[in-house]
Design a protein around this motif. Structure first.
Motif, PDB file in Angstrom:
ATOM      1  N   ASP A  15       0.826  -1.209   0.000  1.00 44.80           N
ATOM      2  CA  ASP A  15       0.000   0.000   0.000  1.00 44.80           C
ATOM      3  C   ASP A  15       0.867   1.270   0.000  1.00 44.80           C
ATOM      4  O   ASP A  15       0.573   2.239  -0.714  1.00 44.80           O
ATOM      5  N   GLU A  16       1.951   1.222   0.808  1.00 42.78           N
ATOM      6  CA  GLU A  16       2.859   2.377   0.842  1.00 42.78           C
ATOM      7  C   GLU A  16       3.518   2.590  -0.523  1.00 42.78           C
ATOM      8  O   GLU A  16       3.646   3.713  -1.003  1.00 42.78           O
ATOM      9  N   ARG A  17       3.931   1.496  -1.153  1.00 46.00           N
ATOM     10  CA  ARG A  17       4.556   1.594  -2.477  1.00 46.00           C
ATOM     11  C   ARG A  17       3.553   2.123  -3.498  1.00 46.00           C
ATOM     12  O   ARG A  17       3.880   2.964  -4.320  1.00 46.00           O
ATOM     13  N   ALA A  18       2.301   1.627  -3.434  1.00 49.83           N
ATOM     14  CA  ALA A  18       1.269   2.108  -4.347  1.00 49.83           C
ATOM     15  C   ALA A  18       1.014   3.606  -4.110  1.00 49.83           C
ATOM     16  O   ALA A  18       0.846   4.374  -5.070  1.00 49.83           O
ATOM     17  N   GLN A  19       1.027   4.014  -2.839  1.00 49.49           N
ATOM     18  CA  GLN A  19       0.829   5.427  -2.523  1.00 49.49           C
ATOM     19  C   GLN A  19       1.988   6.268  -3.053  1.00 49.49           C
ATOM     20  O   GLN A  19       1.782   7.355  -3.602  1.00 49.49           O
ATOM     21  N   LYS A  20       3.232   5.788  -2.912  1.00 51.12           N
ATOM     22  CA  LYS A  20       4.400   6.505  -3.428  1.00 51.12           C
ATOM     23  C   LYS A  20       4.339   6.631  -4.948  1.00 51.12           C
ATOM     24  O   LYS A  20       4.642   7.690  -5.521  1.00 51.12           O
ATOM     25  N   ILE A  21       3.919   5.572  -5.594  1.00 53.46           N
ATOM     26  CA  ILE A  21       3.802   5.606  -7.054  1.00 53.46           C
ATOM     27  C   ILE A  21       2.726   6.606  -7.458  1.00 53.46           C
ATOM     28  O   ILE A  21       2.921   7.411  -8.379  1.00 53.46           O
ATOM     29  N   ALA A  22       1.579   6.579  -6.748  1.00 50.78           N
ATOM     30  CA  ALA A  22       0.493   7.516  -7.049  1.00 50.78           C
ATOM     31  C   ALA A  22       0.954   8.957  -6.799  1.00 50.78           C
ATOM     32  O   ALA A  22       0.677   9.860  -7.606  1.00 50.78           O
ATOM     33  N   ASP A  23       1.686   9.179  -5.691  1.00 50.96           N
ATOM     34  CA  ASP A  23       2.207  10.519  -5.405  1.00 50.96           C
ATOM     35  C   ASP A  23       3.205  10.956  -6.488  1.00 50.96           C
ATOM     36  O   ASP A  23       3.214  12.120  -6.911  1.00 50.96           O
ATOM     37  N   LEU A  31       3.282   9.919  -9.633  1.00 50.71           N
ATOM     38  CA  LEU A  31       2.532  10.234 -10.845  1.00 50.71           C
ATOM     39  C   LEU A  31       1.820  11.583 -10.727  1.00 50.71           C
ATOM     40  O   LEU A  31       1.790  12.367 -11.687  1.00 50.71           O
ATOM     41  N   ALA A  32       1.268  11.867  -9.556  1.00 50.98           N
ATOM     42  CA  ALA A  32       0.600  13.157  -9.347  1.00 50.98           C
ATOM     43  C   ALA A  32       1.622  14.296  -9.436  1.00 50.98           C
ATOM     44  O   ALA A  32       1.347  15.348 -10.030  1.00 50.98           O
ATOM     45  N   ALA A  33       2.794  14.079  -8.836  1.00 49.78           N
ATOM     46  CA  ALA A  33       3.840  15.103  -8.909  1.00 49.78           C
ATOM     47  C   ALA A  33       4.295  15.302 -10.352  1.00 49.78           C
ATOM     48  O   ALA A  33       4.547  16.435 -10.781  1.00 49.78           O
ATOM     49  N   ALA A  34       4.401  14.214 -11.113  1.00 49.41           N
ATOM     50  CA  ALA A  34       4.787  14.320 -12.523  1.00 49.41           C
ATOM     51  C   ALA A  34       3.735  15.085 -13.307  1.00 49.41           C
ATOM     52  O   ALA A  34       4.070  15.948 -14.142  1.00 49.41           O
ATOM     53  N   LYS A  65       1.631  17.261 -12.048  1.00 53.01           N
ATOM     54  CA  LYS A  65       1.707  18.645 -11.592  1.00 53.01           C
ATOM     55  C   LYS A  65       2.909  19.343 -12.229  1.00 53.01           C
ATOM     56  O   LYS A  65       2.804  20.502 -12.646  1.00 53.01           O
ATOM     57  N   ALA A  66       4.039  18.658 -12.301  1.00 51.86           N
ATOM     58  CA  ALA A  66       5.229  19.242 -12.921  1.00 51.86           C
ATOM     59  C   ALA A  66       4.984  19.528 -14.398  1.00 51.86           C
ATOM     60  O   ALA A  66       5.413  20.565 -14.919  1.00 51.86           O
ATOM     61  N   LYS A  67       4.282  18.620 -15.066  1.00 52.47           N
ATOM     62  CA  LYS A  67       3.969  18.832 -16.485  1.00 52.47           C
ATOM     63  C   LYS A  67       3.065  20.055 -16.632  1.00 52.47           C
ATOM     64  O   LYS A  67       3.287  20.896 -17.507  1.00 52.47           O
ATOM     65  N   ALA A  68       2.055  20.163 -15.760  1.00 53.87           N
ATOM     66  CA  ALA A  68       1.163  21.323 -15.812  1.00 53.87           C
ATOM     67  C   ALA A  68       1.932  22.603 -15.493  1.00 53.87           C
ATOM     68  O   ALA A  68       1.727  23.642 -16.140  1.00 53.87           O
TER      69      ALA A  68
END
Length: 156
Positions: free
Chosen positions: A34-42, A44-47, A49-52
């Motif tokens: 779950d922690e790894r899935a959360q890190k991956i989701a974070d 992807l969200a950061a990526a 956000k960075a793209k935006a």
């Protein structure tokens, strides 16, 4: 031994092992997943956000560049206007200076001409006085007077 007892013992051991695994081993593994899935989701969200942010920064840079070009164009137009104005003022000043110099030269030429005329009049007056003086010194004789007047004419 009996096949049923072995099978039963194996089932009991299997269920105990499954229960221990579910109670003690499975929760840390699930927590790590779950922690790894959360890190991956974070990530992807950061990526995203960075793209935006990159798109926003590119748009902002483009706007700034456009504004800078417009400002530079305005400055160039203002500088050209100021240059034209300074050139016009310099031309007008040069024309005023030339006109003043021309007027001064004409005035000086007129004054010099007037001085020359005055000097010539004075010289003519002196000659006339000298001629009259010569005439009055001599005795009155028409021939002598005519000769003196002719001589005065030639001198003038």
């Amino acid at each position: 031994m009996n096949l049923n007892a072995t099978l039963f013992a194996q089932l009991v051991v299997f269920f105990v092992l499954a229960w221990v695994t579910m109670k003690f081993v499975w929760p840390p593994i699930m927590k790590a997943l779950d922690e790894r899935a959360q890190k991956i989701a974070d990530g992807l969200a950061a990526a995203d956000k960075a793209k935006a942010d990159l798109v926003h920064a590119e748009k902002k840079a483009t706007d700034e560049l456009r504004r800078a070009r417009e400002s530079a164009a305005d400055l160039r137009v203002g500088a050209e206007k100021q240059t034209a104005q300074l050139l016009d003022e310099a031309r007008a000043e040069a024309a005023r200076i030339v006109a003043a110099a021309r007027e001064a030269a004409e005035t000086e030429a007129a004054a010099a001409s007037q001085r020359a005329k005055e000097a010539l009049r004075e010289h003519v007056a002196q000659l006339a006085v000298a001629g009259a003086e010569k005439i009055l010194r001599k005795e009155i004789n028409a021939q002598v007077h005519a000769d003196l007047l002719a001589q005065l004419k030639s001198e003038l």
